[in-house]
Write a protein that holds these residues in place. Sequence first.
Motif: not given
Length: 223
Positions: A47-56, A74-79
Amino acid sequence: MKNPELILFASQPIPGRVMPRLQPGVSPQQAADIVAFMVRATATLAVENWPGDVHLYGDPDAECALFRELGAALHVLLAPQAAGDRGQRLSAALQQGIGRRGAAAVMDCDVPHCGDEVLERAHDALARGRNVIGPTMDGGYYLLGLQQYTPELFTGVAWDGDQILEQTLARAQVAGIEFEMLPRLRNVDTLADLVAVAQGYAGLQTFLTPAAGHHRLVNKWRE
């Protein structure tokens, strides 16, 4: 320039189900604690180093307290990960990510020590229209990023062997796909990996301290 997404592959930290190759050097609960730490550390780094969306993408699903915590904080998108073997799950995740953003990478959560520069290099390569792969010392890879969905990269690979990278690159050559290579890293899978990585990565050193009940790990590995 594209804005590729990053998909983290994470296992629920269930004692007795995760990191079997760490045992019997550590207990099932200790192995689960190590997995939980690495998932949290990897998600934070991403989240701190990837400019785009991060999914988990979680296995067996995304419904556990740790994943929900990361999603909220962290506003990580879950699936959930798809059904099937590792190749089928990777293939499905990349197909979805590429469909959303035009380029995507899948990364395991067992290299939290990779550092920000690795993620920055991977994102930059994908944004410039390149494919990218991060090899591991055990013959696999910790990150795979593609511009186009290429299912043949995930068929006919021995996912439980030590030639995953070699077989993947051979299939890529047949398909006319070239990769930018990221640094080769040691992923944490065995007791030897844990001890070796912890020497240079402070986060995992906690699991080798007497207070954590792991004071015999270093000596056991060196026997």
